[in-house]
Design an enzyme around this catalytic site. Structure first.
Site, PDB file in Angstrom:
ATOM      1  CE  LYS A 235       6.965   3.388   0.319  1.00 45.17           C
ATOM      2  NZ  LYS A 235       6.292   4.378   1.041  1.00 45.17           N
ATOM      3  CG  ASP A 254      11.047   5.249  -1.485  1.00 46.31           C
ATOM      4  OD1 ASP A 254      11.528   5.783  -2.436  1.00 46.31           O
ATOM      5  OD2 ASP A 254      11.491   4.979  -0.499  1.00 46.31           O
TER       6      ASP A 254
END
Length: 305
Positions: A235, A254
């Site tokens: 991420k 996210d």
DNA sequence: TATCCAAGGTAAGTT
DNA sequence: AACTTACCTTGGATA
């Protein structure tokens, strides 16, 4: 002090300064009135924002101050350098043709609503090292506090710069940050991120790896490359690729995008990061999927649905 | 006033 | 390779 203005009419697709710097893409700008990432959008509509570019990022090889605000018809700027227009264009992607980019996104109602809500918001192009560190700090953290961490890092470890009668601080260099101890960084309220930041700074300072090196690789290899930094998973790697290294196809997964996938595009959920990322990237039109991601992220985070 | 919870996740250990 | 768990800190919610 240099100053000038960039007519908004010159920017294809318009511009929204506040959305661009307060949408959670970058934690490297400050608002002169002190408020930042607070809730009332109108507060920052014509506010001055400022940032200090690291010396390694400027033509002069000195830290340079950039200050800008949006008015009805222009982006006004004040700076320590006459290179400000080029630097602002680079940092705020003023040369992106926003209309053309939005046209490449498939017709998805929720994405349309997000684009309509914040039309003019651009992706940013942060300097790589500050971007890397700020997103390492972002783990399990609210945007206001991520921003506060970056300000404390700059004040504590960055070069001081005098500008317009005030003292500002550049983001620390890899060397400056690598010299900090874990305990020092914990004192700045970085929590368990403290050793991640110190060790990653050390890796960059010694040349073991640099975020810039990822820019030359194909997208997924670039993401893998970045995960060798301590505190960087898929991420955070995607955030650095999207907000610094020009990989506009990157879609950081996210919590907000995970929720969006579950609520709107459940068929894109593939059970692991790589495959889910591929699926949502395709759904968002591929090449500029990161633009859609950033609009959707900000739209959902500010209460849209 | 005390306790709980979640916030732009990642690393390390276990199956 | 997939699954669990711990991890700092803090403002706001809940009891």
């Amino acid at each position: 002090m240099y100053e000038g203005r960039i007519p908004l009419a010159d920017l294809a697709g318009g511009f929204d300064m506040q959305a661009t710097v307060e949408s959670g893409q970058t934690y490297l700008w400050d608002r002169a009135d002190g408020g930042m990432f607070e809730d009332e959008r109108a507060w920052g509509a014509d506010a001055w924002y400022e940032t200090v570019l690291p010396a390694s990022f400027t033509p002069s090889n000195d830290p340079e101050v950039l200050r800008a605000r949006q008015t009805d018809d222009a982006l006004e700027w004040e700076s320590s350098t006459g290179d400000a227009p080029a630097l602002l264009t680079h940092l705020l992607r003023l040369d992106d043709d926003l209309d053309a980019i939005i046209d490449t996104t498939p017709d998805l109602p929720m994405v349309e609503r997000a684009y309509d809500a914040y039309r003019g918001m651009r992706l940013v192009r942060d300097p790589p090292f500050p971007c890397l560190i700020s997103f390492i700090c972002s783990a399990q953290m609210r945007v206001e506090r991520i921003h506060g961490m970056q300000r404390r890092l700059a004040r504590e470890y960055g070069d001081a710069v005098e500008f317009d009668g005030r003292t500002l601080h550049a983001f620390p260099t890899p060397d400056q940050l690598a010299a900090a101890t874990e305990a020092d960084l914990r004192d700045l309220s970085l929590g368990y991120r403290a050793p991640y930041v110190q060790r990653t700074a050390e890796m960059v300072a010694t040349g073991e790896a640099t975020p810039e090196a990822a820019a030359d690789l194909p997208y997924e290899e670039a993401r893998d490359y970045l995960t060798q930094f301590v505190g960087v998973g898929d991420k955070v790697a995607d955030c650095v690729l999207l907000f610094s290294l020009d990989f506009l196809e990157a879609v950081p997964l996210d919590t907000w995008i995970q929720t969006a996938i579950a609520d709107y595009y459940p068929e894109c959920e593939k059970g692991n990061y790589r495959d889910t990322s591929r699926a949502i990237r395709e759904r968002f039109g591929g090449q500029y999927a990161g633009y859609a991601q950033t609009y959707v992220f900000f739209y959902l985070r500010t209460g849209g649905e």
